[in-house]
Design a protein around this motif. Structure first.
Motif, PDB file in Angstrom:
ATOM      1  N   UNK A  32     -19.361  51.790  14.199  1.00 55.70           N
ATOM      2  CA  UNK A  32     -18.118  51.533  14.919  1.00 55.70           C
ATOM      3  C   UNK A  32     -18.161  52.000  16.371  1.00 55.70           C
ATOM      4  N   UNK A  33     -19.163  52.775  16.767  1.00 46.09           N
ATOM      5  CA  UNK A  33     -19.287  53.224  18.156  1.00 46.09           C
ATOM      6  C   UNK A  33     -18.277  54.296  18.549  1.00 46.09           C
ATOM      7  N   UNK A  34     -17.691  54.987  17.569  1.00 47.41           N
ATOM      8  CA  UNK A  34     -16.697  56.031  17.846  1.00 47.41           C
ATOM      9  C   UNK A  34     -17.409  57.384  17.865  1.00 47.41           C
ATOM     10  N   UNK A  35     -17.890  57.757  19.026  1.00 50.75           N
ATOM     11  CA  UNK A  35     -18.747  58.933  19.140  1.00 50.75           C
ATOM     12  C   UNK A  35     -17.992  60.229  19.395  1.00 50.75           C
ATOM     13  N   UNK A  36     -16.674  60.189  19.391  1.00 54.39           N
ATOM     14  CA  UNK A  36     -15.897  61.417  19.538  1.00 54.39           C
ATOM     15  C   UNK A  36     -16.004  62.316  18.326  1.00 54.39           C
ATOM     16  N   UNK A  37     -16.256  61.744  17.169  1.00 51.08           N
ATOM     17  CA  UNK A  37     -16.495  62.522  15.959  1.00 51.08           C
ATOM     18  C   UNK A  37     -17.939  62.982  16.025  1.00 51.08           C
ATOM     19  N   UNK A  38     -18.144  64.286  16.022  1.00 50.69           N
ATOM     20  CA  UNK A  38     -19.463  64.843  16.323  1.00 50.69           C
ATOM     21  C   UNK A  38     -20.214  65.304  15.085  1.00 50.69           C
ATOM     22  N   UNK A  39     -21.531  65.208  15.155  1.00 48.44           N
ATOM     23  CA  UNK A  39     -22.408  65.814  14.154  1.00 48.44           C
ATOM     24  C   UNK A  39     -22.667  67.243  14.592  1.00 48.44           C
ATOM     25  N   UNK A  40     -22.413  68.174  13.691  1.00 45.65           N
ATOM     26  CA  UNK A  40     -22.679  69.571  13.987  1.00 45.65           C
ATOM     27  C   UNK A  40     -23.729  70.134  13.052  1.00 45.65           C
ATOM     28  N   UNK A  41     -23.365  70.253  11.791  1.00 44.40           N
ATOM     29  CA  UNK A  41     -24.258  70.901  10.827  1.00 44.40           C
ATOM     30  C   UNK A  41     -24.704  69.965   9.709  1.00 44.40           C
ATOM     31  N   UNK A  42     -23.922  68.940   9.399  1.00 48.28           N
ATOM     32  CA  UNK A  42     -24.244  68.037   8.307  1.00 48.28           C
ATOM     33  C   UNK A  42     -23.938  68.600   6.929  1.00 48.28           C
ATOM     34  N   UNK A  43     -23.277  69.774   6.885  1.00 48.46           N
ATOM     35  CA  UNK A  43     -23.002  70.422   5.608  1.00 48.46           C
ATOM     36  C   UNK A  43     -21.532  70.813   5.453  1.00 48.46           C
ATOM     37  N   UNK A  44     -20.665  70.289   6.278  1.00 48.57           N
ATOM     38  CA  UNK A  44     -19.225  70.575   6.235  1.00 48.57           C
ATOM     39  C   UNK A  44     -18.912  72.030   6.545  1.00 48.57           C
ATOM     40  N   UNK A  45     -19.806  72.714   7.245  1.00 45.69           N
ATOM     41  CA  UNK A  45     -19.615  74.136   7.525  1.00 45.69           C
ATOM     42  C   UNK A  45     -19.053  74.419   8.909  1.00 45.69           C
ATOM     43  N   UNK A  46     -19.147  73.463   9.838  1.00 44.47           N
ATOM     44  CA  UNK A  46     -18.742  73.770  11.220  1.00 44.47           C
ATOM     45  C   UNK A  46     -17.465  73.072  11.666  1.00 44.47           C
ATOM     46  N   UNK A  47     -17.149  71.914  11.100  1.00 46.62           N
ATOM     47  CA  UNK A  47     -15.914  71.208  11.426  1.00 46.62           C
ATOM     48  C   UNK A  47     -15.973  70.267  12.614  1.00 46.62           C
ATOM     49  N   UNK A  48     -17.107  70.145  13.280  1.00 45.86           N
ATOM     50  CA  UNK A  48     -17.197  69.257  14.439  1.00 45.86           C
ATOM     51  C   UNK A  48     -16.907  67.803  14.075  1.00 45.86           C
ATOM     52  N   UNK A  49     -17.108  67.460  12.815  1.00 45.12           N
ATOM     53  CA  UNK A  49     -16.943  66.076  12.359  1.00 45.12           C
ATOM     54  C   UNK A  49     -15.577  65.797  11.743  1.00 45.12           C
ATOM     55  N   UNK A  50     -14.611  66.680  11.922  1.00 41.72           N
ATOM     56  CA  UNK A  50     -13.314  66.540  11.257  1.00 41.72           C
ATOM     57  C   UNK A  50     -12.571  65.297  11.730  1.00 41.72           C
ATOM     58  N   UNK A  51     -12.107  64.517  10.761  1.00 40.06           N
ATOM     59  CA  UNK A  51     -11.247  63.349  10.990  1.00 40.06           C
ATOM     60  C   UNK A  51     -10.094  63.457   9.999  1.00 40.06           C
ATOM     61  N   UNK A  52      -9.128  62.564  10.116  1.00 42.30           N
ATOM     62  CA  UNK A  52      -8.031  62.523   9.150  1.00 42.30           C
ATOM     63  C   UNK A  52      -8.277  61.400   8.159  1.00 42.30           C
ATOM     64  N   UNK A  53      -8.046  61.694   6.911  1.00 44.58           N
ATOM     65  CA  UNK A  53      -8.073  60.698   5.848  1.00 44.58           C
ATOM     66  C   UNK A  53      -6.690  60.734   5.220  1.00 44.58           C
ATOM     67  N   UNK A  54      -5.919  59.676   5.462  1.00 42.42           N
ATOM     68  CA  UNK A  54      -4.507  59.635   5.065  1.00 42.42           C
ATOM     69  C   UNK A  54      -3.760  60.857   5.593  1.00 42.42           C
ATOM     70  N   UNK A  55      -4.095  61.270   6.802  1.00 43.10           N
ATOM     71  CA  UNK A  55      -3.398  62.371   7.463  1.00 43.10           C
ATOM     72  C   UNK A  55      -3.952  63.752   7.188  1.00 43.10           C
ATOM     73  N   UNK A  56      -4.846  63.889   6.220  1.00 46.44           N
ATOM     74  CA  UNK A  56      -5.414  65.194   5.890  1.00 46.44           C
ATOM     75  C   UNK A  56      -6.779  65.360   6.554  1.00 46.44           C
ATOM     76  N   UNK A  57      -7.068  66.550   7.068  1.00 47.09           N
ATOM     77  CA  UNK A  57      -8.376  66.745   7.701  1.00 47.09           C
ATOM     78  C   UNK A  57      -9.494  66.770   6.660  1.00 47.09           C
TER      79      UNK A  57
END
Length: 159
Positions: A32-57
């Motif tokens: 999709x070319x949406x590069x604002x969502x970042x890769x940080x750790x790849x293990x859900x430990x850092x939060x750089x990739x946080x988005x909302x899914x039905x409003x929840x992070x």
């Protein structure tokens, strides 16, 4: 909406069957070319990739696209509406929160979800919501101040 689509920042997008097992992070960035969502750790430990899914992070690095099928996904690019910055984005700019900025899209997405759930968040609620979101530059005090400011802006209160 059927399970072959998702609503991405307000736009209905078909999800190709071959992409269902792909992490949402890579689908957002690569397909999709949406590069604002970042890769940080790849293990859900850092939060750089946080988005909302039905409003929840959620952490997009460990969320398969299939989990988003039939649901609404909001990224940092979709936080603003009709050219108007979200109160969190305005507060981040006003208080000059970022230093390097790498983690900040994830921080802002978590903060926006917090304010939606708790319009007048306490420091304890902020700490709980932001726990596990890492900032290598250590701007945590500015992040907390920006969340309080964003909550006031969202309520229409004076800054």
């Amino acid at each position: 909406m059927n399970d072959d689509n998702l609503l991405l920042n307000g736009e209905r997008i078909p999800l190709e069957p071959a992409r269902r097992d792909m992490p949402l992070l890579w689908w957002l960035r690569e397909d999709r070319g949406l590069t604002g969502t970042r890769f940080g750790c790849g293990q859900a430990a850092c939060g750089a990739c946080t988005v909302h899914l039905d409003g929840a992070p959620v952490r997009a690095c460990v969320t398969p696209c299939a989990a988003a099928a039939g649901r609404q996904v909001t990224t940092i690019e979709g936080l603003a509406r009709d050219g108007v910055l979200h109160p969190v984005q305005r507060a981040w700019i006003e208080l000059r929160v970022p230093q390097c900025g790498y983690c900040q899209s994830g921080q802002m997405m978590a903060a926006a979800a917090l304010i939606a759930a708790h319009p007048v968040p306490t420091d304890d609620q902020i700490d709980a919501a932001m726990n596990g979101l890492l900032c290598r530059c250590g701007t945590y005090d500015r992040i907390r101040a920006a969340i309080h400011l964003a909550a006031r802006l969202a309520r229409g209160a004076s800054a």
